[in-house]
Design a protein around this motif. Structure first.
Motif, short mmCIF file in Angstrom:
data_model
loop_
_atom_site.label_atom_id
_atom_site.label_comp_id
_atom_site.label_asym_id
_atom_site.label_seq_id
_atom_site.Cartn_x
_atom_site.Cartn_y
_atom_site.Cartn_z
N GLN A 561 31.53 -17.72 32.80
CA GLN A 561 30.66 -17.17 31.75
C GLN A 561 31.03 -17.26 30.40
O GLN A 561 32.16 -17.13 30.09
N LEU A 562 30.21 -17.63 29.68
CA LEU A 562 30.60 -17.81 28.40
C LEU A 562 30.41 -16.53 27.56
O LEU A 562 29.48 -16.08 27.54
N LEU A 563 31.41 -16.31 26.74
CA LEU A 563 31.55 -15.23 26.12
C LEU A 563 31.94 -15.42 24.79
O LEU A 563 32.34 -16.24 24.24
N SER A 564 31.44 -14.52 23.78
CA SER A 564 31.97 -14.51 22.43
C SER A 564 32.75 -13.39 21.62
O SER A 564 32.37 -12.12 22.10
N SER A 565 33.33 -13.61 20.53
CA SER A 565 33.97 -12.41 20.12
C SER A 565 34.26 -12.56 18.59
O SER A 565 34.20 -13.70 18.21
N THR A 566 34.99 -11.64 17.75
CA THR A 566 35.29 -12.07 16.52
C THR A 566 36.97 -11.80 16.45
O THR A 566 37.39 -10.98 16.85
N ILE A 567 37.68 -12.79 15.85
CA ILE A 567 39.08 -12.56 15.83
C ILE A 567 39.44 -12.68 14.22
O ILE A 567 38.78 -13.44 13.74
N THR A 568 40.54 -11.58 13.80
CA THR A 568 40.94 -11.90 12.73
C THR A 568 42.28 -12.69 12.37
O THR A 568 43.09 -12.35 13.08
N VAL A 569 42.24 -13.44 11.51
CA VAL A 569 43.63 -14.31 11.32
C VAL A 569 44.22 -13.62 10.26
O VAL A 569 43.80 -13.37 9.14
N ILE A 570 45.55 -12.98 10.68
CA ILE A 570 46.24 -12.20 9.86
C ILE A 570 47.63 -13.20 9.49
O ILE A 570 47.68 -14.38 10.07
N ASP A 571 48.51 -12.74 8.71
CA ASP A 571 49.62 -13.31 8.15
C ASP A 571 50.80 -13.01 9.43
O ASP A 571 50.74 -12.21 10.15
N SER A 572 51.68 -13.99 9.67
CA SER A 572 52.51 -13.96 10.64
C SER A 572 53.50 -12.71 10.59
O SER A 572 53.91 -12.37 9.33
N PRO A 573 53.75 -11.94 11.57
CA PRO A 573 54.94 -11.00 11.52
C PRO A 573 56.25 -11.58 11.35
O PRO A 573 56.40 -12.63 11.75
N LEU A 574 57.20 -10.80 10.85
CA LEU A 574 58.50 -11.39 10.72
C LEU A 574 59.20 -11.01 12.26
O LEU A 574 60.36 -10.45 12.42
N ALA A 575 58.76 -11.92 13.22
CA ALA A 575 59.19 -11.59 14.61
C ALA A 575 60.11 -12.91 15.08
O ALA A 575 60.65 -12.81 16.19
N GLY A 576 60.35 -13.84 14.19
CA GLY A 576 60.99 -14.95 14.69
C GLY A 576 62.58 -14.86 14.11
O GLY A 576 62.49 -14.09 12.97
N ILE A 577 63.37 -15.24 14.79
CA ILE A 577 64.90 -14.98 14.44
C ILE A 577 65.45 -16.41 14.16
O ILE A 577 65.30 -17.21 14.84
N ALA A 578 66.25 -16.58 13.14
CA ALA A 578 66.96 -17.53 12.69
C ALA A 578 68.39 -17.14 12.19
O ALA A 578 68.57 -15.93 11.93
#
Length: 597
Positions: A561-578
């Motif tokens: 089934q083909l569906l559609s929606s709206t997605i919001t592009v946000i800034d990346s969270p600080l979830a990466g570790i270095a």
């Protein structure tokens, strides 16, 4: 001895034939059973489902009735002094766990192949491995850690022995026209076996793996085996391993081995990952094959055996698999920090560790870890990944509190001496007590908090003691654990995916992410974003051209089934570790401690 015989009955039909013979007492009942799981892979496998055509006769070739009492057990009443059971095993699982047979190669774990006579389980076993009768298989050989007997030479078909049933099923067997290389470390001959076509530089591989083997033997002080077998299935794509006391079965991609056309100093990421896998399974020869939780002494292979200690046996092993690559010079310290940062990011990006403790993850391995659902990233934590973080914390803590006199190496040697050599099972208190002794103070409170709480572990202070700064970064791009220290906008949707012939299949949706709010779910196939067809390349380009908080229409298939929606592009969270080196002198104190130092 209990007599077993196995031969390739029909490679094209993927059938082995097994003959089991044992001396019996007339009128006595015997129980024939197959394990439901095998050590190192904590999931009920129901191996008996692959047994077909089972029958039994006595010494006069008269039929004996077999009564099946459950999914993996048969009862038999002996009619004279000999019982012979014949059956076939359907072998079509080219994983590291079960059995496989075709016209190119064969392989079997005893746990999925050899019926146990429960009443005689401690008797010695003799296994006759017979070759295929087909002429095209005349060059086939045998690779196994079983003891060769009665004049059988290495790599030959013939007779092999085991001390008892547990020993028999702990030594997997590969047959075929395979490539093999040998090297010796501390007087122990190690074998590298590859069961299918490859293009790798096996001499370079032997040189690198021998360094890792030397590291582990030096760490524990001795090798508890007389020879060791690395048996690798090479596929178009593959990854995995399963440990045994003097061997391991590995699965890797055909091009993961070192390229003979490249300089030996240019080890590819795939090759380094394969070396880490070899290191991991070899370390298991001590840590879990011999040092093991009390719940596994002895193994109960009929049903689940629950333990809260898998964080130690898989987590500590996961810590050393990459750490040993650095210690042996295969990777440099910056490369090592990048590896452990990636592991930390894998844990930190989701909320699973905020909902499940590492001990609960260990206990629920049978269902939640080995049978992960689409919600796994949001509800469980890996006892491999977070266990490695706890091992890092433990190593740095012991080093600091003992002023560099001891380390996690010392703890592992103590465990080997008191539990591995003696075959006494461990409890979590044993890890805590030894660690406290080495630290010179009671660290049980913080140790138990790390084991039982649903909180993140902050290693900022411990790493700072050794000149390394822990940093939290944004994700550099979609569908990746790669991080960046840049503070400018980096698009984020909170979903992982893999390319399909048409579109991108969603593999993970992080809780409360833009993808989750848009209603995307695992197995949806995203086909368009902002009315533009998506590929792995185009989706990144689309979001990179959007300002923060852009709302884009997405189209996707759910089932048909083909569906559609709206997605919001946000800034990346600080979830990466270095991790960043900020004091070379302090780092030296971490780097300089070697296993036997």
């Amino acid at each position: 001895m209990i007599q077993y015989q196995i031969s390739p009955l029909n490679p094209n039909s993927h059938l082995f034939e097994v003959l089991l013979s044992f001396k019996s007492t007339p009128s006595q009942n015997y129980t024939l059973t197959l394990p439901a799981w095998l050590p190192g892979s904590y999931m009920i496998r129901d191996f008996a489902k692959n047994i077909t055509g089972i029958c039994a006769v006595n010494s006069k070739n008269e039929a004996i009735e077999l009564t099946k009492t459950d999914k993996q057990t048969w009862l038999i009443e002996a009619s004279d002094e000999q019982v012979q059971v014949r059956y076939q095993v359907f072998a079509f699982d080219l994983s590291v766990r079960t059995a496989y047979l075709d016209s190119q190669r064969g392989f079997f774990n005893g746990s999925s192949t050899f019926l146990q006579v429960e009443e005689l389980s401690e008797q010695p076993c003799q296994l006759s491995i017979l070759p295929s009768t087909l002429s095209e298989h005349s060059q086939w050989r045998v690779a196994t850690g079983l003891t060769r007997a009665n004049g059988t030479e290495k790599y030959q078909f013939g007779q092999y022995t085991a001390d008892n049933y547990q020993h028999l099923i702990d030594c997997p067997v590969a047959i075929g026209e395979f490539d093999s290389t040998e090297f010796t470390v501390e007087g122990v001959v190690h074998h590298l076996v590859f069961t299918s076509k490859h293009y790798g530089d096996t001499q370079q591989l032997a040189e690198d793996v021998s360094k890792l083997c030397q590291h582990h033997i030096s760490l524990f002080g001795e090798a508890p085996f007389k020879e060791y077998w690395f048996i690798t299935h090479l596929l178009a794509n593959g990854f995995g391993g399963l440990e045994h006391k003097n061997s391991t079965i590995l699965q890797a991609g055909r091009f993961d081995l070192p390229n003979p056309q490249q300089p030996t100093t240019q080890r590819s990421e795939d090759y380094r990952t394969f070396l880490s896998l070899c290191s991991h399974e070899y370390f298991h020869a001590w840590n879990v094959c011999r040092i093991k939780p009390k719940e596994f002494v002895p193994y109960n292979l009929k049903q689940e055996s629950y333990t809260k200690q898998l964080w130690a046996f898989e987590g500590i092993t996961s810590y050393y698999d990459d750490f040993s690559l650095f210690r042996t010079g295969i990777i440099n310290f910056d490369e090592y920090l990048a590896i452990i940062a990636k592991n930390s990011t894998r844990v930190n990006r989701g909320v699973g560790e905020l909902k499940q403790s590492i001990t609960a993850s260990s206990f629920d391995a049978w269902t939640k870890f080995y049978q992960q659902g689409p919600d796994a990233v949001n509800n469980i934590v890996s006892y491999y990944a977070k266990g490695a973080i706890i091992a890092l914390w433990l190593d740095l803590t012991i080093r600091s509190k003992s002023n560099g006199q001891y380390s996690l190496d010392t703890l592992m040697r103590e465990l080997w001496i008191h539990f591995g050599r003696t075959n006494i099972g461990t409890s979590e208190e044993d890890f805590i007590n030894i660690a406290s002794m080495l630290c010179g103070e009671d660290i049980s409170s913080i140790f138990k908090q790390h084991l039982y709480s649903n909180k993140r572990i902050d290693l900022t202070a411990e790493l700072a003691n050794y000149g390394v700064e822990l940093q939290q970064h944004k994700f550099k791009k979609l569908n990746s654990l790669e991080t960046t220290s840049e503070t400018n906008f980096h698009a984020y949707i909170g979903a992982n995916y893999k390319a399909q012939p048409f579109g991108l299949m969603i593999t993970q949706v992080l809780e409360k992410s833009p993808a989750a709010k848009a209603g995307l779910a695992v197995n949806d196939v995203l086909i368009a974003l902002d009315e533009v067809k998506v590929t792995e390349q185009s989706i990144q380009a689309i979001v990179d051209h959007q300002p923060e908080n852009s709302e884009l229409t997405c189209h996707f298939f759910r089932d048909d089934q083909l569906l559609s929606s709206t997605i919001t592009v946000i800034d990346s969270p600080l979830a990466g570790i270095a991790f960043k080196v900020v004091d070379d002198i302090l780092v030296k104190h971490w780097q300089d401690i070697i296993p036997n130092g």
